[in-house]
Design an enzyme around this catalytic site. Structure first.
Site, PDB file in Angstrom:
ATOM      1  N   CYS A 299       0.824  -1.210   0.000  1.00 21.83           N
ATOM      2  CA  CYS A 299       0.000   0.000   0.000  1.00 21.83           C
ATOM      3  C   CYS A 299       0.855   1.256   0.000  1.00 21.83           C
ATOM      4  O   CYS A 299       0.416   2.312  -0.473  1.00 21.83           O
ATOM      5  CB  CYS A 299      -0.959  -0.003   1.188  1.00 21.83           C
ATOM      6  SG  CYS A 299      -0.168  -0.244   2.792  1.00 21.83           S
ATOM      7  N   HIS A 722      -1.068   0.813   7.636  1.00 23.82           N
ATOM      8  CA  HIS A 722      -1.680   0.877   6.314  1.00 23.82           C
ATOM      9  C   HIS A 722      -1.615   2.301   5.767  1.00 23.82           C
ATOM     10  O   HIS A 722      -1.806   3.276   6.500  1.00 23.82           O
ATOM     11  CB  HIS A 722      -3.138   0.427   6.406  1.00 23.82           C
ATOM     12  CG  HIS A 722      -3.810   0.280   5.084  1.00 23.82           C
ATOM     13  ND1 HIS A 722      -3.355  -0.574   4.100  1.00 23.82           N
ATOM     14  CD2 HIS A 722      -4.914   0.876   4.567  1.00 23.82           C
ATOM     15  CE1 HIS A 722      -4.149  -0.495   3.033  1.00 23.82           C
ATOM     16  NE2 HIS A 722      -5.096   0.375   3.298  1.00 23.82           N
TER      17      HIS A 722
END
Length: 769
Positions: A299, A722
């Protein structure tokens, strides 16, 4: 009719070391073909056939199956992804064809059949890379191999029940060297800890510990070396535990391992995809609204690539639908081809469509997203961190992208897109006694801003929140960045030791200003990222007050120090202290300061982040004066290589001399000293043009900027958690306005509560209006 090309061809099944591009075309994200070219209207398969004289092709057509699931998904219990196979998801049809004869071939042909079988069964290129996903390649270390255990004794079970310094009974770590039992660090997911095992290691210099609750009868367990500050493997765990009376066969795993907690943490970190009233955010589709699949902790890459390809400099450079692709032998290994492939995938709109197979329980369909496995492999190739499948720092990845794009070849008509991000920072030093000044400049492509940390008073009661910090404004951070500070230096002009004032201001500003917000605090001896709200305006704002004014009338410059004055490099004490306070070893700090002009801790830190993987990063700094052989570093072949990158021979010669002949560091030195024209030969001339290059950026006023995109992060470490991106896009219903879009890997939705997310961004992209 027999095909002469099949009869003459020498073909064999792919071996394990060969890349099989069976999932997407090497030049676009269209259909599947072994030769790496799509068979659609772009006909990249025919381009490959002509360039390589490979007319035999295998067309693989897949049709998605309709799968009905009655059972719940299996619980993930180890660091591996148990994914569906192609057989589970697709019906597959194979067709062999000779493009030159325009003839279909029999897939059962004895010469073709084993090759086709090998192609279909072989790991695809992306799968070969994904095999490493969610794995940690743990090894032993010298502290385990050379460990000396103290006198053996049987540790009673009661003594194993709690930490030696507190009452915690879980998250306990046994020191394998002396048998001490201490609690570990506080972990995500509610696992408590006071870091007493770490404290014991610091006090005793004992490095190796095992997490008791993770020990299994099979001999696996969490092993941590505090001296390496990393997870390890102990091949002799059984005997080492038996030394303390712990028998593997009698043990039972009672707690989650670090690996399992990492899995749950990464799965749990998800940005809200619903509004306050529980409604799902609206999926968006079309050009510039294409998601990127998570390839396994990727990510950080997806968020940065979305922001970069949204900027005009990168979009216009690589999205060229009317231009032919470069003609290269291996498109999968060509950076230009792969960047154009991703740009085309993101901006063409062909792949940004609702996927019927991705309809959720509310009847809302998302897009499948693109899997940029070839680009990820190419960018990370040879890099100690980005070649792995572990989570990485998004800003470090951005700097790495800038580095490899800058070094890549650019056609005469196509400019280096990173130039739009570059600018010149000017540093001014003034002696507090004689008031003489010194100016120096440094070319950069981003800045670090330190975010002030001030805790808010704790709130007690049931609604008590974790540590909260006082909000700060972007202006406060920029004021601190450009503010004057005192540094302890001896003046070369008057000899005073009263010190200098130092101030950094922008000599020029770029088209796109990248800002990295550093929000770090030390908790239980461990640096962690903290959520400090930074208030950033949504409307445009001026940066005029942060532009440098240069030498002023009446200012007297400090004399240049002769090269013979200092026998060796003397690092700037103030900058060195700042870097050492951040935890960098002295050798690394000295190298960074030497490479970036010996004055600016921020520039040195940026250099350090870009050279963490250098093989000689911890070796002592050797300058030209110390080596006594400056000529040996001016290797003609290296000068020629640097010349191919656009650097004049005198510049290349000096860069090599200043960096001991190291090519990697020489390039960094050249980028850090854009105004240095280098060293001439004895005649004072050079065969290479030495006309000064135009400085990047501009000092034109007004300097009005507006926030264009942000990369946000959730998690206590930039190497975990994340990342997502929020991008400002034109409002389709009112072109005079803009709207914010959330890119959460492959999910692209209308953003919600953007103002709140701006406060906790990690990387900001500001565009000049």
């Amino acid at each position: 009719m027999a095909c002469p090309h099949l009869e003459a061809a020498r073909i064999s099944p792919p071996n394990p070391s060969q890349s099989v591009y069976r999932e997407d075309c090497t030049q676009c994200f269209d259909s599947i073909c072994f030769n790496g070219g799509c068979a659609g209207d772009r006909a990249h398969h025919r381009l490959h056939s002509v360039l390589r004289s490979h007319p035999l092709t295998l067309n693989i057509r897949r049709t998605r199956k309709t799968v009905v699931r009655d059972e719940p998904p299996a619980k993930m219990s180890k660091l591996a992804i148990a994914a569906e196979t192609d057989e589970d998801r697709y019906d597959t049809a194979l067709k062999a064809r000779c493009l030159e004869c325009n003839l279909d071939l029999d897939v059962a042909n004895p010469k073709l059949a084993p090759v086709i079988s090998g192609v279909v069964k072989a790991n695809t290129f992306s799968r070969s890379e994904e095999v490493k996903a969610w794995e940690q390649e743990l090894t032993s270390c010298e502290h385990i191999l050379l460990m000396q255990q103290s006198e053996p004794r049987k540790i009673e079970q009661g003594a194993l029940g709690h930490c030696y310094a507190c009452d915690l009974t879980e998250n306990l770590w046994l020191c394998l060297e002396c048998g001490n039992l201490g609690c570990g660090r506080k972990q995500m997911g509610g696992v408590d800890g006071n870091s007493h095992a770490l404290a014991h290691s610091n006090e005793s210099s004992h490095g190796v510990a095992v997490k008791l609750g993770s020990i299994t009868p099979e001999g696996t367990a969490d092993i941590y070396c505090y001296r390496c500050d990393d997870e390890r493997v102990d091949e002799n765990l059984g005997p080492h535990l038996a030394h303390w009376g712990i028998i593997l066969a009698d043990r039972e795993k009672t707690e989650k391992s670090l690996t399992e907690m990492q899995i749950e943490q990464n799965l749990r970190w998800d940005f809200s995809m619903t509004t306050e009233d529980g409604k799902e955010l609206k999926p968006l589709f079309g050009p510039g609204l294409t998601g990127l699949k998570n390839l396994g902790n990727s990510c950080y890459m997806a968020s940065i690539m979305q922001c970069l390809m949204d900027m005009p400099a990168f979009r216009d450079r690589y999205y060229r639908p009317d231009d032919d692709l470069p003609i290269v032998d291996d498109p999968a290994s060509d950076l230009e081809t792969q960047l154009r492939k991703v740009a085309d995938g993101l901006w063409s709109g062909r792949y940004s469509k609702p996927d019927p197979a991705l309809v959720n329980e509310n009847g809302i369909a998302h897009q499948k997203g693109l899997a940029p496995a070839m680009l990820k492999h190419l960018i990370g190739r040879g890099h100690a961190e980005f070649s792995t499948m572990r989570q990485q720092d998004a800003f470090e990845f951005l700097q790495h992208i800038f580095k490899i794009v800058t070094r890549s070849k650019h056609h005469d008509a196509l400019v280096d897109p990173t130039r739009a991000f570059r600018f010149v920072l000017e540093q001014r030093l003034q002696c507090l006694s004689c008031n003489k000044v010194k100016y120096s400049t440094n070319e950069q492509d981003g800045i670090f801003i330190d975010v002030p940390l001030e805790k808010l008073p704790a709130v007690e009661g049931e609604d008590a929140q974790p540590d909260a910090y006082k909000p700060v404004t972007l202006k406060e951070c920029l004021d601190n960045f450009t503010g004057a500070e005192k540094v302890e230096l001896t003046c070369a002009a008057c000899g005073s030791k009263d010190g200098f004032t130092k101030q950094s201001l922008f000599k020029t500003l770029p088209e796109t200003l990248v800002v990295n917000a550093r929000k770090m605090a030390v908790v239980n001896w461990v640096p962690v990222k903290v959520d400090v709200p930074v208030i950033v305006p949504d409307e445009s704002f001026l940066l005029d007050s942060y532009l440098a004014k240069g030498q002023q009338p009446g200012e007297e410059l400090l004399p240049d120090e002769p090269k013979t004055q200092a026998p060796s490099f003397v690092p700037d004490e103030a900058a060195l202290s700042q870097l050492e306070a951040m935890g960098f070893p002295r050798n690394r700090c000295e190298k960074a300061l030497h490479a970036t002009g010996n004055s600016d801790a921020n520039a040195a830190m940026e250099w350090l982040f870009g050279h963490m993987e250098d093989h000689d990063i911890d070796a002592p700094l050797v300058t030209e004066q110390q080596s006594g052989d400056g000529a040996s570093t001016a290797d003609p072949e290296k000068i020629e290589m640097l010349g191919a990158m656009g650097f004049a021979a005198p510049q290349a010669k000096k860069a090599l001399r200043e960096t001991g002949g190291d090519m990697e560091r020489a390039v960094e030195w050249l980028f850090s000293h854009p105004d240095d024209q280098g060293e001439y030969d004895e005649e004072g001339t050079s065969a290479v043009s030495t006309a000064p290059q135009e400085s990047p950026g501009t000092a034109t006023l007004p300097a009005r900027f507006q926030l264009q995109s942000i990369v946000c992060h959730k998690g206590t470490s930039i190497h975990a958690g994340h990342y997502v991106a929020f991008l400002r896009k034109p409002n389709p219903e009112d072109t005079t306005k803009s709207t914010w879009v959330l890119f959460n890997d492959e999910k692209v939705v209308e953003a919600y509560e953007v103002e709140e997310m701006r406060k906790f961004a990690y990387v900001y992209f500001f565009s000049r209006c």
